[in-house]
Design an enzyme around this catalytic site. Structure first.
Site, mmCIF file in Angstrom:
data_model
loop_
_atom_site.group_PDB
_atom_site.id
_atom_site.type_symbol
_atom_site.label_atom_id
_atom_site.label_comp_id
_atom_site.label_asym_id
_atom_site.label_seq_id
_atom_site.Cartn_x
_atom_site.Cartn_y
_atom_site.Cartn_z
ATOM 1 N N GLU A 288 0.650 -1.350 -0.022
ATOM 2 C CA GLU A 288 0.074 0.034 -0.083
ATOM 3 C C GLU A 288 0.736 1.282 0.022
ATOM 4 O O GLU A 288 0.645 2.102 0.782
ATOM 5 C CB GLU A 288 -0.806 -0.085 0.942
ATOM 6 C CG GLU A 288 -1.902 -1.097 1.352
ATOM 7 C CD GLU A 288 -3.022 -1.087 2.413
ATOM 8 O OE1 GLU A 288 -2.969 -0.046 3.157
ATOM 9 O OE2 GLU A 288 -3.955 -1.609 2.227
ATOM 10 N N GLU B 283 -5.903 -8.407 1.014
ATOM 11 C CA GLU B 283 -6.433 -8.233 2.318
ATOM 12 C C GLU B 283 -7.908 -7.652 2.232
ATOM 13 O O GLU B 283 -8.232 -7.243 1.259
ATOM 14 C CB GLU B 283 -5.683 -6.847 2.892
ATOM 15 C CG GLU B 283 -4.542 -7.085 3.542
ATOM 16 C CD GLU B 283 -3.929 -5.801 4.395
ATOM 17 O OE1 GLU B 283 -4.687 -4.976 4.759
ATOM 18 O OE2 GLU B 283 -2.592 -5.593 4.324
HETATM 19 C C1 BGP Z 1 -4.429 -2.065 5.503
HETATM 20 C C2 BGP Z 1 -2.988 -2.375 6.060
HETATM 21 C C3 BGP Z 1 -3.177 -3.135 7.187
HETATM 22 C C4 BGP Z 1 -4.208 -2.942 8.260
HETATM 23 C C5 BGP Z 1 -5.618 -2.904 7.370
HETATM 24 C C6 BGP Z 1 -6.665 -2.366 8.300
HETATM 25 O O1 BGP Z 1 -4.417 -0.518 4.798
HETATM 26 O O2 BGP Z 1 -2.359 -2.833 4.824
HETATM 27 O O3 BGP Z 1 -1.637 -2.918 7.751
HETATM 28 O O4 BGP Z 1 -4.089 -2.382 9.248
HETATM 29 O O5 BGP Z 1 -5.179 -1.914 6.361
HETATM 30 O O6 BGP Z 1 -6.306 -0.704 8.687
HETATM 31 P P1 BGP Z 1 -6.755 -0.395 10.260
HETATM 32 O O7 BGP Z 1 -5.619 -1.274 10.836
HETATM 33 O O8 BGP Z 1 -6.141 0.993 10.123
HETATM 34 O O9 BGP Z 1 -8.055 -0.393 10.589
#
Ligand code: BGP
Length: 470
Positions: A163, A369
C-alpha cells in the site's frame, strides 16, 4: 445466477499480517528501531512493542492456519530486523527468525506470500529524511536483494510494497502516520521514490533469476461518482489518480498517469523525476497485482474551501472527511452501512474494482487483504462474529462474480489471520479470524469466522451464498 464457481485447488486461501502489527519483540535479537517504534514511543501512544507476540508464537499461529484449512499466509519482513544500519549490514538473528517462520509454513503446507515492506522503515533511514531521500529507494533495493538471496529458495510469491498510497498519503499529506507531515511537494517526492524502489526491487528479482513471481500490493478504493455529469466524471478521474492510478498504472504499465503529472506540474516542481529512473520504472513492471479491499471512494465535484483530510482513529462514528481542494470531495452513501471507524461496507465495490483492474492491466490478481475491524469481547469461549462471516461471504461472492466474468483471481487473504495491533487505532479494533487476548497472556481462540472460513475453503467456495449485485 450464472456459474456456481468452484475455486480450483491452486487458489490460495489464507490470512494476512504485517511485521510491526503482530511480531512484537521490538528490540529483541539486535533488531533496530523502526520509524513506528520511534514515533509511537516519542508520542507516548499505544504501540506494537509486544503486539500479538508472533515473534515467539508463530509456530502456534501457523499451526492454527493449517488446522483452519488455510493454504497460504501473507506476512511481511521487518527491514530493521534484517538490516542493522545504513551501511546495509545484515542481522543474522533476524534472518534466522524468518527462516524459522518460513520453515514452519512449509512444515504445515502453507504457501508463504511475502511482503518486503509493510511500513516499518528503520529509524536510521527516517532520520535521514525517510522516503524523501533518494538513497532510501536504493537501500530498499539492497534489502530486496538480501531477502531474495536468503529466502529465495523458500518463497515463490513476493511483493515489493504494501500500500504505497496509504503510508505515503498518511505520512506526508494527511499527517496522521509518521513522519506526520502535511506537504504536497514532499508527498510527490516520497511517492516517486517508493515507486522507483518497487521497480528496483522487481529488477533485482529478475536479474537474480529467482523462482516465482513478484508483484505489488495496493489499497484499492475503486471510485464511484454521485451522478453522471461531466463535472463528476472529472472529479472521479482526480480521485482515481489520487487513490489508485499512481500506484497501479506505474507498477503494472510502467508509467505515472500523464494527466496527474501534468496537473501537479502546474503548481509544483516535478524535476525530481529523472529520465534514467523513469526508464527503470518502465522496464520493471510487476507479474501480478495484490489488491487490499476495504471500501470504495464515492465522490462529487469539489465545491469550496480548503483541503480537509480527517481520519477516524477513535472508533466514534462520523468523524472522517476527505476534500481535496480543486480536485474532489468524498461523500457518504446515505443508504450504506458504516463501521464505527467510518468504513463503508460495500462488497459490490470489490466486484466493480476487480473488473476494472482486470480491464486496465490484464494481470493476475490476488485479493491480499479484506476484513472488518470491530470492538469485540474476547474473554468469551468463542467470539460469535456473524457480522464478519457475512462480510467475508459477501466479498468472496464479489470475487466469484468477477471470476465468472473472466477475471483471473488467484487468492483471497482475510485481514487478519489473528487479532493484531491496528496502527493508530491500537488493539481495540479487531480484525482476526483468531481472537488474541492481549490482557491474558496472549491466549489464542478461534472465532466463529475461523471455522466458517475452514468450511468454505474445504468446499472450494461452493458454500458461499451467491448473489448478483445488479
Ligand atoms: C491496510 C493495511 C493493514 C491493516 C488494514 C486495516 O491498509 O495494509 O496494515 O492495518 O489496512 O487498517 P486499520 O488497521 O487502520 O484499520
Amino acid at each position: 445466477m450464472e456459474g456456481d464457481y468452484l475455486m480450483d485447488k491452486n487458489f490460495f486461501w489464507g490470512g494476512a499480517t504485517a511485521s510491526y502489527q503482530c511480531e512484537g519483540a521490538w528490540d529483541v535479537d539486535d533488531k533496530a528501531e523502526s520509524m513506528w517504534d520511534h514515533y509511537l514511543h516519542e508520542n507516548g501512544m499505544e504501540n506494537g512493542d509486544v503486539a500479538s507476540d508472533h515473534y515467539h508464537r508463530f509456530e502456534e499461529d501457523i499451526r492454527m492456519m493449517k488446522e483452519g484449512g488455510q493454504t497460504s499466509y501473507r506476512f511481511s519482513l521487518s527491514w530493521p530486523r534484517i538490516i542493522k544500519n545504513k551501511a546495509g549490514e545484515i542481522n543474522l538473528k533476524g534472518i534466522e527468525f524468518y527462516h524459522r517462520l518460513l520453515d514452519a509454513c512449509h512444515k504445515h503446507g502453507i504457501e508463504p506470500f511475502v511482503t518486503i515492506y509493510h511500513w516499518d522503515l528503520p529509524q536510521y533511514w527516517e532520520a535521514e529524511g525517510g522516503w524523501l531521500n533518494r538513497d532510501v529507494a536504493y537501500a530498499f533495493e539492497h534489502l530486496a536483494k538480501v531477502c531474495f538471496e536468503h529466502f529465495g529458495d523458500k518463497v515463490r510469491y513476493w511483493t515489493t510494497f504494501n500500500e504505497p498510497k496509504w503510508f505515503i498519503a498518511n505520512g506526508y499529506f494527511i499527517g496522521n502516520y509518521p513522519p506526520g507531515l502535511q506537504d504536497v511537494q514532499k508527498t510527490m517526492i516520497g511517492a516517486y521514490h517508493v515507486m522507483l524502489a518497487s521497480a528496483l526491487g522487481v529488477r533485482a528479482f529478475r536479474e537474480g533469476g529467482y523462482q516465482g513471481q513478484i508483484g505489488i500490493v495496493h489499497s484499492y478504493t475503486p471510485v464511484n461518482g454521485v451522478d453522471d455529469t461531466i463535472e463528476t466524471k472529472i472529479a472521479m478521474r482526480y480521485a482515481d489518480n489520487y487513490c489508485n492510478n499512481w500506484i497501479l498504472d506505474t507498477a503494472a504499465l510502467g508509467k505515472f498517469p500523464i494527466d496527474l503529472v501534468a496537473k501537479l506540474a502546474q503548481d509544483y516542481d516535478v524535476s525530481f523525476m529523472q529520465a534514467e529512473e523513469l526508464q527503470v520504472i518502465k522496464e520493471n513492471t510487476v507479474d501480478f497485482i495484490g489488491l487490499n479491499y476495504y471500501a470504495r471512494t464515492l465522490v462529487k465535484p469539489y465545491t469550496e474551501g480548503e483541503t480537509q483530510l480527517v481520519f477516524n482513529h477513535s472508533g466514534k462514528k462520523g468523524q472522517s472527511k476527505v476534500v481535496i481542494k480543486g480536485w474532489f470531495e468524498q461523500v457518504k452513501d446515505p443508504n450504506s452501512e458504516f463501521t464505527a471507524w467510518d468504513t463503508e461496507i460495500y462488497p459490490k465495490g470489490l466486484q466493480d474494482g476487480l473488473l476494472e483492474a482486470w480491464d486496465r492491466y490484464h494481470l493476475p490478481i490476488y485479493v491480499t487483504e479484506n476484513g472488518v475491524g470491530v470492538r469485540e469481547d474476547v474473554t468469551v469461549d468463542q467470539v460469535n462474529d456473524d457480522y464478519r462471516i457475512s462480510f467475508m461471504n459477501d466479498h468472496i461472492n464479489a470475487i466469484m462474480n468477477a471470476m465468472d466474468r473472466g477475471v483471473d483471481i488467484r487468492g483471497y487473504y482475510a485481514w487478519a489471520s489473528f487479532d493484531l495491533y491496528s496502527w493508530k487505532n491500537g488493539v481495540e479494533k479487531r480484525y482476526g479470524l483468531v481472537a488474541v487476548d492481549f490482557e491474558k497472556g496472549q491466549e489464542r481462540k478461534p472465532k466463529a469466522s475461523y471455522y466458517w472460513f475452514k468450511d468454505i475453503i474445504e468446499s472450494h467456495g461452493e458454500k458461499i451464498q451467491r448473489r448478483a449485485f445488479e
